[in-house]
Design a protein around this motif. Structure first.
Motif, PDB file in Angstrom:
ATOM      1  N   LYS A  60       1.805  12.731  11.307  1.00 21.61           N
ATOM      2  CA  LYS A  60       1.756  12.796   9.852  1.00 21.61           C
ATOM      3  C   LYS A  60       3.017  12.265   9.184  1.00 21.61           C
ATOM      4  N   PHE A  61       3.767  11.417   9.933  1.00 21.37           N
ATOM      5  CA  PHE A  61       5.024  10.923   9.392  1.00 21.37           C
ATOM      6  C   PHE A  61       5.172   9.423   9.617  1.00 21.37           C
ATOM      7  N   VAL A  62       5.985   8.831   8.737  1.00 22.23           N
ATOM      8  CA  VAL A  62       6.479   7.475   8.898  1.00 22.23           C
ATOM      9  C   VAL A  62       7.935   7.603   9.329  1.00 22.23           C
ATOM     10  N   TYR A  63       8.329   6.853  10.367  1.00 22.75           N
ATOM     11  CA  TYR A  63       9.648   7.043  10.958  1.00 22.75           C
ATOM     12  C   TYR A  63      10.533   5.804  10.819  1.00 22.75           C
ATOM     13  N   VAL A  64      11.837   6.058  10.800  1.00 21.71           N
ATOM     14  CA  VAL A  64      12.812   4.993  10.985  1.00 21.71           C
ATOM     15  C   VAL A  64      12.795   4.649  12.476  1.00 21.71           C
ATOM     16  N   PRO A  65      12.534   3.391  12.840  1.00 23.50           N
ATOM     17  CA  PRO A  65      12.400   3.064  14.259  1.00 23.50           C
ATOM     18  C   PRO A  65      13.737   2.866  14.975  1.00 23.50           C
ATOM     19  N   THR A  66      14.463   3.961  15.143  1.00 19.36           N
ATOM     20  CA  THR A  66      15.636   3.932  16.014  1.00 19.36           C
ATOM     21  C   THR A  66      15.157   3.958  17.457  1.00 19.36           C
TER      22      THR A  66
ATOM     23  N   PHE B 207      10.050   0.341   9.163  1.00 24.81           N
ATOM     24  CA  PHE B 207       9.531   1.671   9.451  1.00 24.81           C
ATOM     25  C   PHE B 207       8.407   1.521  10.464  1.00 24.81           C
ATOM     26  N   VAL B 208       8.055   2.622  11.097  1.00 28.38           N
ATOM     27  CA  VAL B 208       6.868   2.635  11.939  1.00 28.38           C
ATOM     28  C   VAL B 208       6.013   3.824  11.504  1.00 28.38           C
ATOM     29  N   GLY B 209       4.745   3.531  11.185  1.00 30.02           N
ATOM     30  CA  GLY B 209       3.876   4.573  10.654  1.00 30.02           C
ATOM     31  C   GLY B 209       2.501   4.537  11.280  1.00 30.02           C
ATOM     32  N   PRO B 210       1.691   5.562  11.047  1.00 26.43           N
ATOM     33  CA  PRO B 210       0.359   5.638  11.656  1.00 26.43           C
ATOM     34  C   PRO B 210      -0.566   4.538  11.150  1.00 26.43           C
TER      35      PRO B 210
ATOM     36  N   PHE C 176       0.815  -1.214   0.000  1.00 28.20           N
ATOM     37  CA  PHE C 176       0.000   0.000   0.000  1.00 28.20           C
ATOM     38  C   PHE C 176       0.851   1.269   0.000  1.00 28.20           C
ATOM     39  N   ARG C 177       0.155   2.372  -0.167  1.00 29.34           N
ATOM     40  CA  ARG C 177       0.735   3.705  -0.010  1.00 29.34           C
ATOM     41  C   ARG C 177      -0.121   4.485   0.984  1.00 29.34           C
ATOM     42  N   PHE C 178       0.544   5.233   1.867  1.00 27.16           N
ATOM     43  CA  PHE C 178      -0.197   6.136   2.744  1.00 27.16           C
ATOM     44  C   PHE C 178      -0.769   7.295   1.925  1.00 27.16           C
ATOM     45  N   GLU C 179      -1.775   7.935   2.478  1.00 22.50           N
ATOM     46  CA  GLU C 179      -2.403   9.061   1.790  1.00 22.50           C
ATOM     47  C   GLU C 179      -1.441  10.238   1.673  1.00 22.50           C
ATOM     48  N   ASP C 180      -1.711  11.119   0.734  1.00 23.53           N
ATOM     49  CA  ASP C 180      -0.932  12.347   0.602  1.00 23.53           C
ATOM     50  C   ASP C 180      -0.987  13.108   1.929  1.00 23.53           C
ATOM     51  N   GLY C 181       0.134  13.666   2.307  1.00 26.06           N
ATOM     52  CA  GLY C 181       0.207  14.350   3.596  1.00 26.06           C
ATOM     53  C   GLY C 181       0.919  13.545   4.651  1.00 26.06           C
ATOM     54  N   ILE C 182       1.131  12.240   4.376  1.00 29.34           N
ATOM     55  CA  ILE C 182       1.941  11.391   5.256  1.00 29.34           C
ATOM     56  C   ILE C 182       3.298  11.213   4.588  1.00 29.34           C
ATOM     57  N   ALA C 183       4.331  11.735   5.217  1.00 27.92           N
ATOM     58  CA  ALA C 183       5.670  11.723   4.622  1.00 27.92           C
ATOM     59  C   ALA C 183       6.603  10.811   5.408  1.00 27.92           C
ATOM     60  N   VAL C 184       7.659  10.361   4.750  1.00 28.38           N
ATOM     61  CA  VAL C 184       8.693   9.571   5.416  1.00 28.38           C
ATOM     62  C   VAL C 184       9.722  10.531   6.001  1.00 28.38           C
ATOM     63  N   SER C 185       9.935  10.442   7.294  1.00 29.90           N
ATOM     64  CA  SER C 185      10.859  11.338   7.983  1.00 29.90           C
ATOM     65  C   SER C 185      12.282  10.789   7.956  1.00 29.90           C
ATOM     66  N   ASP C 186      13.241  11.692   7.824  1.00 30.63           N
ATOM     67  CA  ASP C 186      14.656  11.312   7.901  1.00 30.63           C
ATOM     68  C   ASP C 186      15.175  11.347   9.339  1.00 30.63           C
ATOM     69  N   GLU C 187      14.356  11.798  10.265  1.00 33.02           N
ATOM     70  CA  GLU C 187      14.784  11.961  11.655  1.00 33.02           C
ATOM     71  C   GLU C 187      15.157  10.617  12.290  1.00 33.02           C
ATOM     72  N   GLN C 188      16.274  10.597  13.006  1.00 31.36           N
ATOM     73  CA  GLN C 188      16.693   9.386  13.696  1.00 31.36           C
ATOM     74  C   GLN C 188      17.100   9.637  15.143  1.00 31.36           C
ATOM     75  N   LYS C 189      17.130  10.888  15.573  1.00 30.31           N
ATOM     76  CA  LYS C 189      17.590  11.248  16.916  1.00 30.31           C
ATOM     77  C   LYS C 189      16.455  11.519  17.895  1.00 30.31           C
TER      78      LYS C 189
END
Length: 321
Positions: free
Chosen positions: A155-161, A270-273, A133-146
């Motif tokens: 509204k983001f999908v995260y790298v699960p650090t 990843f971890v997403g809504p 699947f694809r998340f709806e527009d407005g849900i972005a993949v975040s580069d944040e890891q800290k």
């Protein structure tokens, strides 16, 4: 005649134990798939698609995969259930389609981090599907890891650090309700705690405790007990951060890497809504089959093959009639 019957029974035995040739996977359901998503799903469907080495996987995909029991997603006629959801928590773990190319169901289980005992206990004989699947527009993949999650963190999908998970857990806990009587851990929209004290233990958990969790194995935390273990169990119950979570953005296959020391191994996670599947803008659901675990004797008994000599009696009866 007997030779044909014997070969037929052997073929059934091989199929029943998962070692023989199986039919191709099928696309069971789709809704508004783009050509790109269709191509990805076709590669998951095709068991001849070459697997991609872990080191070659990249985080550039806008498409994700979630593995789920078929009975929770589709009706008997392969229509999408109205209440079908990606997962049972407010945020869910997903991987990318390329991570499951050319893999058996067992290999997928192991590569996404399932523990072997859970596979045998919970997953055997369970029909499974891949939700691509694809998340709806407005849900972005975040580069944040800290762990510096934005104010609009839902509204983001995260790298699960580890750092991202600690912050995400704090945000989820802040929105959680209190329900002392609730059974189980099913909470697909908002998390919950059974007391204000339990909720406060998450919101006020110290940085020293988080550092200890990052640096200590699951087994040692369990043996130690105390506040760190209580927090670690809540992470497991409320966010599905299970025993073999690395905190690096890669899964751990406990068969290939039992000690968790091969840090370059593992598919991307990843971890997403969480979402209702009917609300996703495009989705394809691919059949994965089910994992059969049986010994040769139980498989033979189930087949009920005719005993030696039966073919002669059958042939005589056929000639007589």
């Amino acid at each position: 005649m007997f030779g044909r019957i014997a070969l037929y029974c052997v073929a059934l035995l091989l199929l029943s134990t998962g070692t023989g040739l199986a039919k191709n996977r099928e696309i069971l359901f789709s809704a508004s798939p783009s050509p790109e998503l269709t191509a990805l799903a076709e590669k998951i469907k095709n068991l001849d698609t070459p697997p991609i080495p872990d080191a070659d996987l990249t985080r550039k995909s806008n498409y994700f995969v979630r593995i789920a029991p078929r009975k929770n997603i589709l009706t008997d006629s392969n229509q999408l259930q109205d209440n079908a959801i990606l997962g049972t928590r407010p945020f869910v773990f997903v991987t990318i389609p390329e991570g499951v190319y050319g893999k058996s169901l067992l290999d997928i289980y192991l590569d996404i981090g399932y523990e072997a005992e859970d596979i045998i206990h919970w997953q055997r004989d369970q029909e499974m599907v891949a939700i691509v699947f694809r998340f709806e527009d407005g849900i972005a993949v975040s580069d944040e890891q800290k762990g510096q999650l934005p104010d609009d963190w839902t509204k983001f999908v995260y790298v699960p650090t580890w750092d991202n998970i600690f912050t995400l857990f704090n945000r989820v806990a802040s929105n959680a309700t209190i329900d002392p009587s609730k059974q189980g851990e099913f909470a697909p929209v908002n998390s919950f705690f059974r007391s204000e004290a339990e909720k406060a233990s998450v919101l006020n958990f110290p940085e020293t405790g988080k550092k200890h969790i990052k640096e200590t194995s699951y087994a040692n935390l369990k043996a130690e007990g105390g506040n760190a273990w209580a927090y670690r169990k809540l992470l497991e119950n409320k966010l599905s951060v299970f025993e073999h979570f690395r905190g690096t953005g890669r899964t751990q296959n406990e068969i290939i890497d039992p000690d968790g020391t091969k840090t370059a191994n593992g598919i991307l996670e990843f971890v997403g809504p969480n979402r209702k599947i009917k609300e996703l803008p495009e989705v394809v659901i691919v059949e994965l089959g089910k994992l059969l675990v049986e010994d040769t004797f139980s498989a033979q008994a189930a087949l009920k093959c005719p005993p030696a000599g039966h073919e002669k009696a059958s042939a005589h009866k056929a000639r007589k009639h």
